[in-house]
Design an enzyme around this catalytic site. Sequence first.
Site, PDB file in Angstrom:
ATOM      1  N   ASP A 212       0.834  -1.200   0.000  1.00 35.77           N
ATOM      2  CA  ASP A 212       0.000   0.000   0.000  1.00 35.77           C
ATOM      3  C   ASP A 212       0.870   1.251   0.000  1.00 35.77           C
ATOM      4  O   ASP A 212       1.927   1.296   0.638  1.00 35.77           O
ATOM      5  CB  ASP A 212      -0.867  -0.019   1.272  1.00 35.77           C
ATOM      6  N   GLU A 248       1.588  -0.489  -4.918  1.00 36.58           N
ATOM      7  CA  GLU A 248       0.552   0.458  -5.312  1.00 36.58           C
ATOM      8  C   GLU A 248       1.190   1.815  -5.584  1.00 36.58           C
ATOM      9  O   GLU A 248       1.562   2.553  -4.655  1.00 36.58           O
ATOM     10  CB  GLU A 248      -0.511   0.610  -4.205  1.00 36.58           C
TER      11      GLU A 248
HETATM   12  C1  QV4 Z   1      -8.212  14.161   6.617  1.00 37.52           C
HETATM   13  C2  QV4 Z   1      -7.665  15.217   5.654  1.00 37.52           C
HETATM   14  C3  QV4 Z   1      -6.216  15.500   5.956  1.00 37.52           C
HETATM   15  C4  QV4 Z   1      -6.148  15.969   7.393  1.00 37.52           C
HETATM   16  C5  QV4 Z   1      -6.738  14.912   8.323  1.00 37.52           C
HETATM   17  C6  QV4 Z   1      -6.767  15.437   9.737  1.00 37.52           C
HETATM   18  O1  QV4 Z   1      -7.786  14.724   4.291  1.00 37.52           O
HETATM   19  O2  QV4 Z   1      -5.683  16.479   5.080  1.00 37.52           O
HETATM   20  O3  QV4 Z   1      -4.788  16.197   7.726  1.00 37.52           O
HETATM   21  O4  QV4 Z   1      -8.070  14.555   7.931  1.00 37.52           O
HETATM   22  O5  QV4 Z   1      -7.195  14.476  10.629  1.00 37.52           O
HETATM   23  C7  QV4 Z   1      -8.956   9.047   5.749  1.00 37.52           C
HETATM   24  C8  QV4 Z   1      -9.879  10.179   5.369  1.00 37.52           C
HETATM   25  C9  QV4 Z   1      -9.092  11.478   5.212  1.00 37.52           C
HETATM   26  C10 QV4 Z   1      -8.373  11.766   6.532  1.00 37.52           C
HETATM   27  C11 QV4 Z   1      -7.474  10.573   6.834  1.00 37.52           C
HETATM   28  C12 QV4 Z   1      -6.761  10.734   8.153  1.00 37.52           C
HETATM   29  O6  QV4 Z   1     -10.542   9.879   4.144  1.00 37.52           O
HETATM   30  O7  QV4 Z   1      -9.976  12.526   4.868  1.00 37.52           O
HETATM   31  O8  QV4 Z   1      -7.564  12.917   6.364  1.00 37.52           O
HETATM   32  O9  QV4 Z   1      -8.256   9.361   6.903  1.00 37.52           O
HETATM   33  O10 QV4 Z   1      -7.656  10.705   9.205  1.00 37.52           O
HETATM   34  C13 QV4 Z   1      -7.667   5.161   2.440  1.00 37.52           C
HETATM   35  C14 QV4 Z   1      -8.675   6.227   1.988  1.00 37.52           C
HETATM   36  C15 QV4 Z   1      -8.362   7.565   2.594  1.00 37.52           C
HETATM   37  C16 QV4 Z   1      -8.269   7.444   4.107  1.00 37.52           C
HETATM   38  C17 QV4 Z   1      -7.110   6.473   4.383  1.00 37.52           C
HETATM   39  C18 QV4 Z   1      -6.836   6.287   5.875  1.00 37.52           C
HETATM   40  O11 QV4 Z   1      -8.646   6.313   0.573  1.00 37.52           O
HETATM   41  O12 QV4 Z   1      -9.424   8.478   2.275  1.00 37.52           O
HETATM   42  O13 QV4 Z   1      -8.051   8.711   4.697  1.00 37.52           O
HETATM   43  O14 QV4 Z   1      -7.472   5.189   3.842  1.00 37.52           O
HETATM   44  O15 QV4 Z   1      -7.956   5.846   6.535  1.00 37.52           O
HETATM   45  C19 QV4 Z   1      -3.082   8.615  -3.012  1.00 37.52           C
HETATM   46  C20 QV4 Z   1      -1.980   7.655  -2.605  1.00 37.52           C
HETATM   47  C21 QV4 Z   1      -2.408   6.209  -2.629  1.00 37.52           C
HETATM   48  C22 QV4 Z   1      -3.733   5.999  -1.885  1.00 37.52           C
HETATM   49  C23 QV4 Z   1      -4.763   6.947  -2.487  1.00 37.52           C
HETATM   50  C24 QV4 Z   1      -6.086   6.867  -1.786  1.00 37.52           C
HETATM   51  O16 QV4 Z   1      -0.837   7.840  -3.420  1.00 37.52           O
HETATM   52  O17 QV4 Z   1      -1.397   5.450  -2.034  1.00 37.52           O
HETATM   53  O18 QV4 Z   1      -4.313   8.293  -2.370  1.00 37.52           O
HETATM   54  N1  QV4 Z   1      -4.170   4.614  -1.907  1.00 37.52           N
HETATM   55  C25 QV4 Z   1      -3.878   3.691  -0.788  1.00 37.52           C
HETATM   56  C26 QV4 Z   1      -5.065   2.798  -0.451  1.00 37.52           C
HETATM   57  C27 QV4 Z   1      -6.151   3.635   0.152  1.00 37.52           C
HETATM   58  C28 QV4 Z   1      -5.679   4.191   1.485  1.00 37.52           C
HETATM   59  C29 QV4 Z   1      -4.253   4.537   1.503  1.00 37.52           C
HETATM   60  C30 QV4 Z   1      -3.417   4.354   0.436  1.00 37.52           C
HETATM   61  C31 QV4 Z   1      -3.687   4.952   2.787  1.00 37.52           C
HETATM   62  O19 QV4 Z   1      -5.470   2.100  -1.579  1.00 37.52           O
HETATM   63  O20 QV4 Z   1      -7.340   2.901   0.324  1.00 37.52           O
HETATM   64  O21 QV4 Z   1      -6.433   5.386   1.779  1.00 37.52           O
HETATM   65  O22 QV4 Z   1      -3.283   3.750   3.438  1.00 37.52           O
HETATM   66  O23 QV4 Z   1      -3.284   8.569  -4.416  1.00 37.52           O
END
Ligand code: QV4
Length: 512
Positions: A212, A248
Amino acid sequence: MKFLLLLLVSGLCYAQYNPNFRSGRTTMVHLFEWRWADIAAECERYLGPNGFAGVQISPPNENLIITSPNRPWWERYQPISYKLCTRSGNEQQFRDMVTRCNNQGVYIYVDAIINHMCGAGGGSGTRSTCGSSYNTGNRDFPAVPYSRLDFNDGKCKSGSGDIENYNDAYQVRDCRLVSLLDLALEKDYVRGKIAAYMNNLISIGVAGFRLDASKHMWPGDINAITSRLNNLNTQWFPSGSRPFIFQEVIDLGGEAIKASEYYGNGRVTEFKYGAKLGNVIRKWNGERMSYLRNWGEGWGFMPNDRALVFVDNHDNQRGHGAGGASILTFFDARLYKMGIGFMLAHPYGFTRVMSSYRWPRYFVNGKDINDWVGPPSYSDGSTKPVTINADSTCGNDWVCEHRWRQIKNMVIFRNVVDGQTLINWWDNGGNQIAFGRGSKGFIVFNNEDWNMDVNLKTGLPAGTYCDVISGQKEGTRCTGKQISVGIDGSARFQISNTAEDPFVAIHVNAKL
Ligand code: QV4
Ligand code: CA
């Protein structure tokens, strides 16, 4: 001797690119948010018997429980420790799943979150899926243990400590992805903890890993971790087998970080694939199926032997992670089946099929405000089981795309034509195309707004074949269309543009 040496050397070099699939199997399915008990049962009752090669599972390690919103799917991307308990099940259920799936020749690929722990705003307490304590303010995760010293806070140079600029490779790797506490992967101690987690999974019997957020890790740090991994468990895998690695990295072009930087470590997710294929099948931007003639590297995709391909994934099916409007999902079932059909017939890349749950998608100003909704669950937050209906579809809001006849039969098609070259390409210059795979299989699409009636050279032996899209071969008959291939290898294909599925696929294992 020389030959043996060559084999050995190439075996070592190419090991992490090899998914370790059982021979004759080609495709993995992502059983997103499924419980381990359901996956074990699915391996035995469906995936093994239908020739699926593997399952990508949701992250198995302990995560932060998030209640606002109420238990989103994405809480599982916020690790608290490397203990194996989540909404999908506990360690014993995990072990049982791996054993039972491996015994079916269906191997398990773990979604490994090693770039970060939970979000900076997680607070402190024990609201985690195994009850381990944490204190995000102090960067304290005693169940690993990690402390302040193990995170990148000092190294990150952005104002907020979060990634603000994707054109700055240092920020992307050293700062926090949406506030997720970023691990200091250059530290021997951190590498050791991560490798120990992954080696524990290897000893249980998993066959590889999705890494990831690989874009957010330096390729050299990934390499330092994967080179500490043990060979696979010899109870199921030949001795010396290396874990399959796929990283990823979302690279649609135009950013500081390129997918190619990761080729040395293993395969890489090709996100251009689903975005472009969606445009073609939807006929957006002037795209046509005839342009698929040079699909693959000819479209600027990564080398075939590095690509992990898919039509949609758990992020972009709901607008996360490079989710553009073109992405096809089960919500557009007819187009989706065409997209998956094309992917599974075409030789480019290692293929992964998505298996989803339904959620109340609701767009407000182009954004799905329910993009967070977690798996089907009871009021206590526990995940509902995957029930199987009499017609073999799934209940409890599990979509089970992999059980759709058209998709399941195309997984079998890909197994049958494995290793055969793409031949006899035909198109009408627009949205009717056809191609064969050696003398083993042939597929025809009609994505025009009019009927199709053509004679095509299939390359298949003469005989009567069952179309595996409108039906399949059952005993000595076809439940759907029949196609007669003449002694010259040609056949007539008639496809109505209003057919439930406007494509036809035949292969030598579905010959009467
Ligand atoms: C939010 C704000 C931040 C702020 C924070 C403050 O966005 O700017 O600083 O609150 O508390 C969730 C929420 C998100 C929140 C974050 C932290 O959606 O709004 O931040 O939690 O609390 C998944 C989801 C994300 C989720 C994350 C952790 O998609 O929305 O964030 O899990 O729970 C990029 C990357 C790529 C990534 C993709 C989604 O390059 O690597 O974005 N894809 C992988 C996974 C994905 C996962 C992650 C990475 C993180 O496939 O499912 O994100 O592990 O393109
Ligand atoms: Ca990082």
